[in-house]
Write a protein that holds these residues in place. Structure first.
Motif, PDB file in Angstrom:
ATOM      1  N   GLU A   1       0.850  -1.190   0.000  1.00 38.67           N
ATOM      2  CA  GLU A   1       0.000   0.000   0.000  1.00 38.67           C
ATOM      3  C   GLU A   1       0.880   1.233   0.000  1.00 38.67           C
ATOM      4  OE1 GLU A   1      -0.667   0.106   4.850  1.00 38.67           O
ATOM      5  OE2 GLU A   1      -2.304  -0.445   3.520  1.00 38.67           O
ATOM      6  N   PRO A   2       0.340   2.393  -0.385  1.00 40.48           N
ATOM      7  CA  PRO A   2       1.137   3.620  -0.392  1.00 40.48           C
ATOM      8  C   PRO A   2       1.472   4.091   1.012  1.00 40.48           C
ATOM      9  CG  PRO A   2      -1.144   4.094  -0.959  1.00 40.48           C
ATOM     10  CD  PRO A   2      -1.023   2.600  -0.905  1.00 40.48           C
ATOM     11  N   THR A   3       2.395   5.028   1.090  1.00 38.55           N
ATOM     12  CA  THR A   3       2.812   5.574   2.371  1.00 38.55           C
ATOM     13  C   THR A   3       1.829   6.651   2.833  1.00 38.55           C
ATOM     14  OG1 THR A   3       4.208   7.195   1.230  1.00 38.55           O
ATOM     15  CG2 THR A   3       5.220   5.103   1.862  1.00 38.55           C
ATOM     16  N   LEU A   4       2.127   7.256   3.975  1.00 35.74           N
ATOM     17  CA  LEU A   4       1.291   8.343   4.471  1.00 35.74           C
ATOM     18  C   LEU A   4       1.266   9.487   3.452  1.00 35.74           C
ATOM     19  CD1 LEU A   4       2.373   8.467   8.225  1.00 35.74           C
ATOM     20  CD2 LEU A   4       0.329   7.408   7.238  1.00 35.74           C
ATOM     21  N   GLY A   5       0.114  10.084   3.287  1.00 36.42           N
ATOM     22  CA  GLY A   5      -0.051  11.092   2.250  1.00 36.42           C
ATOM     23  C   GLY A   5      -0.472  10.511   0.929  1.00 36.42           C
ATOM     24  N   ASN A   6      -0.748   9.186   0.916  1.00 38.03           N
ATOM     25  CA  ASN A   6      -1.226   8.504  -0.294  1.00 38.03           C
ATOM     26  C   ASN A   6      -0.237   8.660  -1.447  1.00 38.03           C
ATOM     27  OD1 ASN A   6      -3.114   6.822  -1.497  1.00 38.03           O
ATOM     28  ND2 ASN A   6      -4.234   8.516  -2.428  1.00 38.03           N
ATOM     29  N   LYS A   7       1.068   8.502  -1.137  1.00 38.39           N
ATOM     30  CA  LYS A   7       2.105   8.572  -2.149  1.00 38.39           C
ATOM     31  C   LYS A   7       2.743   7.200  -2.325  1.00 38.39           C
ATOM     32  CE  LYS A   7       3.314  13.408  -1.240  1.00 38.39           C
ATOM     33  NZ  LYS A   7       4.422  14.344  -0.885  1.00 38.39           N
ATOM     34  N   ASP A   8       3.134   6.921  -3.558  1.00 33.35           N
ATOM     35  CA  ASP A   8       3.813   5.659  -3.812  1.00 33.35           C
ATOM     36  C   ASP A   8       5.199   5.680  -3.180  1.00 33.35           C
ATOM     37  OD1 ASP A   8       1.653   4.773  -5.246  1.00 33.35           O
ATOM     38  OD2 ASP A   8       2.458   5.395  -7.192  1.00 33.35           O
ATOM     39  N   PRO A   9       5.620   4.614  -2.529  1.00 30.66           N
ATOM     40  CA  PRO A   9       6.936   4.602  -1.873  1.00 30.66           C
ATOM     41  C   PRO A   9       8.063   4.764  -2.883  1.00 30.66           C
ATOM     42  CG  PRO A   9       5.562   2.763  -1.147  1.00 30.66           C
ATOM     43  CD  PRO A   9       4.868   3.369  -2.318  1.00 30.66           C
ATOM     44  N   GLU A  10       9.132   5.418  -2.452  1.00 33.45           N
ATOM     45  CA  GLU A  10      10.286   5.595  -3.328  1.00 33.45           C
ATOM     46  C   GLU A  10      10.980   4.271  -3.618  1.00 33.45           C
ATOM     47  OE1 GLU A  10      12.859   8.450  -1.638  1.00 33.45           O
ATOM     48  OE2 GLU A  10      11.442  10.120  -1.759  1.00 33.45           O
ATOM     49  N   GLY A  11      10.954   3.370  -2.678  1.00 30.75           N
ATOM     50  CA  GLY A  11      11.630   2.088  -2.868  1.00 30.75           C
ATOM     51  C   GLY A  11      10.745   1.006  -3.436  1.00 30.75           C
ATOM     52  N   LEU A  12       9.645   1.375  -4.103  1.00 31.67           N
ATOM     53  CA  LEU A  12       8.735   0.373  -4.649  1.00 31.67           C
ATOM     54  C   LEU A  12       9.429  -0.415  -5.751  1.00 31.67           C
ATOM     55  CD1 LEU A  12       5.868  -0.838  -4.766  1.00 31.67           C
ATOM     56  CD2 LEU A  12       5.297   0.945  -6.430  1.00 31.67           C
ATOM     57  N   ARG A  13       9.456  -1.730  -5.618  1.00 34.02           N
ATOM     58  CA  ARG A  13      10.067  -2.610  -6.608  1.00 34.02           C
ATOM     59  C   ARG A  13       9.214  -3.872  -6.780  1.00 34.02           C
ATOM     60  NH1 ARG A  13      12.499   1.450  -6.660  1.00 34.02           N
ATOM     61  NH2 ARG A  13      14.753   1.806  -6.970  1.00 34.02           N
ATOM     62  N   LEU A  14       9.401  -4.526  -7.912  1.00 37.35           N
ATOM     63  CA  LEU A  14       8.758  -5.801  -8.195  1.00 37.35           C
ATOM     64  C   LEU A  14       9.835  -6.856  -8.351  1.00 37.35           C
ATOM     65  CD1 LEU A  14       6.268  -7.561  -9.052  1.00 37.35           C
ATOM     66  CD2 LEU A  14       6.786  -6.892 -11.403  1.00 37.35           C
ATOM     67  N   ALA A  15       9.719  -7.953  -7.599  1.00 37.46           N
ATOM     68  CA  ALA A  15      10.652  -9.073  -7.702  1.00 37.46           C
ATOM     69  C   ALA A  15      10.005 -10.171  -8.536  1.00 37.46           C
ATOM     70  CB  ALA A  15      11.024  -9.598  -6.320  1.00 37.46           C
ATOM     71  N   VAL A  16      10.757 -10.693  -9.498  1.00 35.33           N
ATOM     72  CA  VAL A  16      10.296 -11.748 -10.402  1.00 35.33           C
ATOM     73  C   VAL A  16      11.212 -12.944 -10.226  1.00 35.33           C
ATOM     74  CG1 VAL A  16       9.821 -12.389 -12.786  1.00 35.33           C
ATOM     75  CG2 VAL A  16       9.430 -10.033 -12.036  1.00 35.33           C
ATOM     76  N   GLY A  17      10.660 -14.080  -9.801  1.00 38.55           N
ATOM     77  CA  GLY A  17      11.436 -15.299  -9.627  1.00 38.55           C
ATOM     78  C   GLY A  17      11.207 -16.261 -10.772  1.00 38.55           C
ATOM     79  N   ARG A  18      12.284 -16.782 -11.333  1.00 44.94           N
ATOM     80  CA  ARG A  18      12.195 -17.653 -12.504  1.00 44.94           C
ATOM     81  C   ARG A  18      12.661 -19.077 -12.185  1.00 44.94           C
ATOM     82  NH1 ARG A  18      10.995 -15.116 -17.306  1.00 44.94           N
ATOM     83  NH2 ARG A  18      11.106 -12.826 -17.265  1.00 44.94           N
ATOM     84  N   ALA A  19      12.354 -19.963 -13.117  1.00 50.45           N
ATOM     85  CA  ALA A  19      12.635 -21.386 -12.915  1.00 50.45           C
ATOM     86  C   ALA A  19      14.127 -21.686 -12.968  1.00 50.45           C
ATOM     87  CB  ALA A  19      11.893 -22.214 -13.961  1.00 50.45           C
ATOM     88  N   ASN A  20      14.942 -20.835 -13.590  1.00 51.75           N
ATOM     89  CA  ASN A  20      16.380 -21.080 -13.647  1.00 51.75           C
ATOM     90  C   ASN A  20      17.115 -20.570 -12.411  1.00 51.75           C
ATOM     91  OD1 ASN A  20      16.182 -18.349 -14.070  1.00 51.75           O
ATOM     92  ND2 ASN A  20      17.337 -18.332 -15.985  1.00 51.75           N
ATOM     93  N   GLY A  21      16.382 -20.076 -11.406  1.00 55.76           N
ATOM     94  CA  GLY A  21      16.987 -19.609 -10.179  1.00 55.76           C
ATOM     95  C   GLY A  21      17.282 -18.129 -10.141  1.00 55.76           C
ATOM     96  N   ASN A  22      17.074 -17.402 -11.236  1.00 53.53           N
ATOM     97  CA  ASN A  22      17.339 -15.962 -11.256  1.00 53.53           C
ATOM     98  C   ASN A  22      16.179 -15.196 -10.630  1.00 53.53           C
ATOM     99  OD1 ASN A  22      19.670 -16.582 -12.599  1.00 53.53           O
ATOM    100  ND2 ASN A  22      19.005 -15.812 -14.585  1.00 53.53           N
ATOM    101  N   ILE A  23      16.526 -14.094  -9.982  1.00 49.74           N
ATOM    102  CA  ILE A  23      15.533 -13.167  -9.425  1.00 49.74           C
ATOM    103  C   ILE A  23      15.782 -11.804 -10.059  1.00 49.74           C
ATOM    104  CG2 ILE A  23      14.671 -12.032  -7.352  1.00 49.74           C
ATOM    105  CD1 ILE A  23      15.501 -14.444  -5.747  1.00 49.74           C
TER     106      ILE A  23
END
Length: 906
Positions: free
Chosen positions: A25-47
């Motif tokens: 969820e967003p931070t206080l003030g309804n702003k998107d966090p600066e450290g927002l990231r998406l992690a993708v895990g794959r079958a070959n072991g890479n992230i």
């Protein structure tokens, strides 16, 4: 430019098994966090770590796995926020955990990309896990007493639920929430209902609710079976909680079941899939649900004010099973990301579902696993632990096709992170997270033709590396290790003896920027945003440059001339390093020393501090080759530089005097062409700001992957992404866009004028949620109603329009274009450049016939979208010959995927 359009280079696909956003969820003030990231895990072991960046979606980092290390689950946690002495709040540190066919949970170091610890405990294989919700200072009741850091709960193959503690920057076993049952039913999914309640889905048609404080089973819910002819057990593949306290489950029957959060009774069942539902995603307000399953469908559900759910739509965005989903619903970014066996992440809008299109992120690696040795006409490709070397014949040789001349399988389980070779193809360096290996390539002739023999060479004892780079002549090897330290190794190459590397590496120090300490992605071992993303040598090997995720650029230059009579390694540990040799000093604990190799050493570029910081993370770094000018002859040795009693360590202080131009392309597709030795932007970049870029380039969605320079007869730059190729002629200025040319004429026009309406239409094409563009007007859902007065039948009256989704279109981009129009004209007139220079009669040259240009125009740029997904494009052939490249495509229909559970047309 001649193009070998090829698909012979294999690149095995790697399925997406796990997706996770760093924030829910967003931070206080309804702003998107600066450290927002998406992690993708794959079958070959890479992230993979993706940065949404307001819809730019850049792949920032790749944590390389290894053999039989499939990533089956990902979870983020965040440490509690802290305050300094001045009352400033600092965001808590983010931590990333993964599971994969083992009995432990692994934590990853975000700064280095290496695993730092594993959980211990006497439990079986972990099939699923989840993170405890963050502590809220507004919590009441029993939750107010539990202010410990987020814990993890793991579900195991024998039916055990394990609680893991992340306190004190550690990961350790705390207790068993549930022990193995008689049936030993696997725990397939688990989630926290609140900080003290866990909901788990089992393989025995049961959902159980546990109290983590005492392991008490609050409720056991049976899903039953499908009756005669169906499977005996129902597999609960996923459970998700709703903001109102309820929860929802997806099972192997293809059903979506909704449960009440107070009495744990089932309130609704929706049969929306033809096969198993593998994952679910829920919006922040709990009124929207997305589901993905083995029938390749992605379904969308909404809840009416009375609490009844209904399926709104379903569509096959994927070509195979949808295995993982993750959602973030904030103020700006509001998307659901799904992935599966077809390897491509798909981004769907949440808040504007139906009004914005979906978007497919690049499925191929952002850094092309493809390099070449142009002088030897060799091309090197790699994946996982395997390397293949191809020989590409000239185009006039139609008899022999490109073929494999060498194969190399690395010992060990680590995946390859980087590969580099020399222009003549004589040396090959391979890096993994464990070590760096150096090989010599020798060409031999046999009865079957020419082949390459590979011999391993010794290197100084170094740890693993994320990047390796050779100078074109192969005399220097740059290594960027996992903690972002830069090392330079001297390699002796002579015609009489075997190449060898000197066992004294030189460490190059970067400028201390003094930033990043408050970054929530940083770890005790380093700063995340100072991670080096790109590194490159200049064509003559005298300048070396690196760029990090924060947008900073560090450069070094080679000082002195090569002197074969000088000592191979000359270490000066007695004299203090001068002020301009700060990069030569070792750690603060040890003495300062300078290392000279055969009369040469590397120093920091005197103008390095003048290079500005990029506005966003770099996507590409490349040096422009010198156009046809011969390199300056070097003297034999260092004249008048000899050791004396007063100067026992002499060396030449001469640095390169020929200017080198460095190109950087940022994540927002901006071109920066720097003059490195002068520390400034080139004149072309100053005269051609982003507002002058052609619209076809500005609307590109996929980032730049690489570039090819053509400087023999012209000054052309060829950029390419996953589905496009773009050419810029750097000898000519880009034409001023129409929005800038007509800025004076549009002043004073009415709001509904033709120019104003055109701007609004252009602005309406942009999406605002971080997914795809807005749906065209002719395909958009109904957003307006017309009110008629039935008492009056006057057709002359125009009906009143009521906007259902009125949003004002921002024109900030156009306003910025208008503001820069005068600046562009001023710069070009100051440099004596005619603004109509881009309107000459020259046209972009054709390729070898693989494609036809979409049009012939007098403009100094050209583009095409007619290629399939591009794995990479590398040059072959010598510099004095016409430009010749190999372009490798990997269409989705050529992927070697397993058969679908449900056919495409069933």
């Amino acid at each position: 430019m001649d193009i070998h359009r090829s698909r012979f280079v294999p690149f095995p696909p790697s399925a997406i098994n796990a997706l996770a956003f760093s924030h829910s969820e967003p931070t206080l003030g309804n702003k998107d966090p600066e450290g927002l990231r998406l992690a993708v895990g794959r079958a070959n072991g890479n992230i993979e770590i993706w940065n949404p960046a307001d819809g730019a979606w850049q792949q920032e980092r790749v944590f390389y796995g290894g053999k039989d290390r499939s990533v089956e689950g990902l979870v983020w946690t965040q440490e509690p926020d802290s305050k300094d002495g001045k009352g400033k709040v600092t965001q808590g540190r983010l931590r990333l955990f993964s599971i994969g066919y083992s009995n432990s949970v692994t934590e990853w170091d975000l700064a280095t990309g290496l695993p730092i610890r594993h959980s211990d405990g006497n439990n079986s294989e972990v099939w699923c896990f989840a993170a405890q919700p963050k502590f809220s200072k507004y919590a009441k009741g029993p939750e107010a007493e539990d202010d410990t850091p987020q814990k993890l709960v793991a579900g195991c193959a024998d039916g055990t639920l394990v609680l893991l503690s992340t306190a004190d920057n550690d990961l350790r076993f705390e207790k068993f929430v549930a022990r193995s049952m008689v049936k030993k039913a696997r725990v397939l999914s688990v989630t926290f209902k609140d900080r003290r309640t866990v909901i788990a889905g089992f393989a025995d048609s049961t959902i159980r609710v546990y109290d983590t404080r005492n392991g008490f089973v609050i409720r056991s819910i049976s899903l039953g079976n499908r009756g005669p002819g169906g499977p005996r057990e129902t597999l609960v593949w996923k459970v998700r909680t709703l903001p109102n306290g309820g929860f929802v489950s997806g099972d192997s029957n293809g059903d979506i079941c909704v449960y009440d959060g107070k009495n744990y009774s089932q309130t609704q069942r929706i049969s929306a899939h033809e096969a198993d539902v593998l994952d679910l995603a829920v919006s922040r307000d709990g009124t929207k649900i997305f589901s993905g399953g083995m029938d390749c469908r992605t379904s969308y559900y909404t809840c009416n004010p009375r609490g009844k759910w209904r399926e709104v739509s379903h569509q096959r965005y994927h070509e195979h099973d949808v295995k993982a989903m993750a959602a973030y619903d904030g103020a700006g970014l509001s998307v659901t990301v799904s992935g599966g066996i077809d390897t491509q992440p798909i981004v769907l809008p949440i808040r504007n579902y139906g009004k914005e299109l979906s978007r497919g992120l690049p499925a191929l690696p952002h850094s092309p696993p493809l390099i070449s040795a142009p002088d030897a006409r060799l091309m090197v490709s790699w994946w996982n632990c395997e390397i293949r070397i191809w020989r590409v014949k000239a185009q006039d040789d139609s008899v022999e096709k490109p073929k494999v001349v060498a194969r190399l399988a690395l010992q060990g389980d680590e995946n390859i992170s980087s590969v580099s070779t020399t222009r003549d193809g004589g040396l090959l360096a391979v890096a993994t997270a464990r070590e760096v290996k150096l090989f010599q390539l020798l060409e031999t002739s046999t009865e079957l033709g020419s082949i390459l023999r590979i011999k391993k060479l010794e290197l100084p004892s170094t740890l693993g590396a994320k990047l390796v780079r050779f100078t074109p002549d192969g005399k220097w090897l740059a290594i960027i290790d996992m903690v972002n330290d830069v090392y330079m190794i001297r390699i002796i190459r002579t015609e009489d003896e075997r190449p060898r590397a000197l066992h004294t590496p030189l460490r190059l120090h970067r400028i201390d920027r003094g930033e990043g300490a408050s970054d929530p992605l940083s770890s005790p071992t380093g700063l995340y945003n100072r991670s080096i993303a790109h590194a490159e040598f200049s064509p003559d090997g005298s300048v070396f440059a690196v760029a990090d995720l924060a947008g900073y650029i560090d450069t070094w230059v080679r000082e002195g001339h090569e002197d074969v009579t000088a000592p191979e390694v000359d270490v000066n540990e007695t004299d203090a390093a001068p002020a301009d040799d700060e990069d030569e000093s070792e750690d603060e604990e040890g003495p300062q020393k300078r290392i000279t190799f055969l009369g040469q050493r590397w120093i920091r570029n005197p103008s390095a501090h003048l290079l500005p910081r990029l506005g966003s993370a770099p996507a590409l770094l490349s040096f422009e080759p010198t156009s046809g000018s011969a390199s300056r002859p070097e003297p034999r040795g260092n004249p008048a530089v000899h050791p004396t009693r007063g100067n026992p360590h002499p060396h030449s202080h001469e640095i390169p005097d020929t200017e080198h131009r460095l190109l950087l392309v940022s994540a927002d597709q901006r071109l920066y062409l720097f003059e490195v030795l002068a520390g400034r932007l080139s004149e072309w970049s100053r005269r051609n700001p982003p507002s002058s870029y052609p619209s076809q380039y500005r609307i590109l969605k996929s980032p730049t992957k690489g570039c090819i320079w053509d400087v023999n007869n012209q000054q052309r730059l060829w950029l390419y992404g996953e589905g496009w190729v773009f050419m810029f002629d750097l000898n000519r200025d880009l034409p001023i866009p129409e929005t800038i040319e007509t800025q004076d004429s549009t002043i004073g026009e009415e709001p509904d004028s033709k120019a104003s309406r055109k701007r609004k239409r252009e602005g309406a094409r942009k999406g605002v949620s971080g997914a795809g563009d807005a749906v065209p007007e002719e395909d958009a859902p109904v957003t307006k109603m017309r009110r008629f007065d039935s008492a009056e039948d006057d057709e002359s009256k125009s009906p009143a329009e009521i906007g259902l989704h009125d949003t004002e279109m921002g024109e900030s981009d156009h306003e910025a274009d208008d503001e820069q129009g005068a600046l562009i004209s001023l710069r070009r007139s100051k440099d004596g450049v005619d603004e109509t220079d881009g309107a000459s009669d020259d046209v972009a040259e054709d390729t070898d016939g693989a494609i036809e240009p979409q049009r012939r125009s007098p403009e100094p740029w050209w583009n095409t979208f007619q290629y399939r997904p591009i794995l990479g494009m590398v040059p072959v052939g010598k510099d004095d010959q016409p430009l010749e490249v190999v372009l490798v495509e990997r269409p989705s229909w050529e992927l070697d995927l397993p058969p679908r559970f449900v056919g495409a047309h069933e």
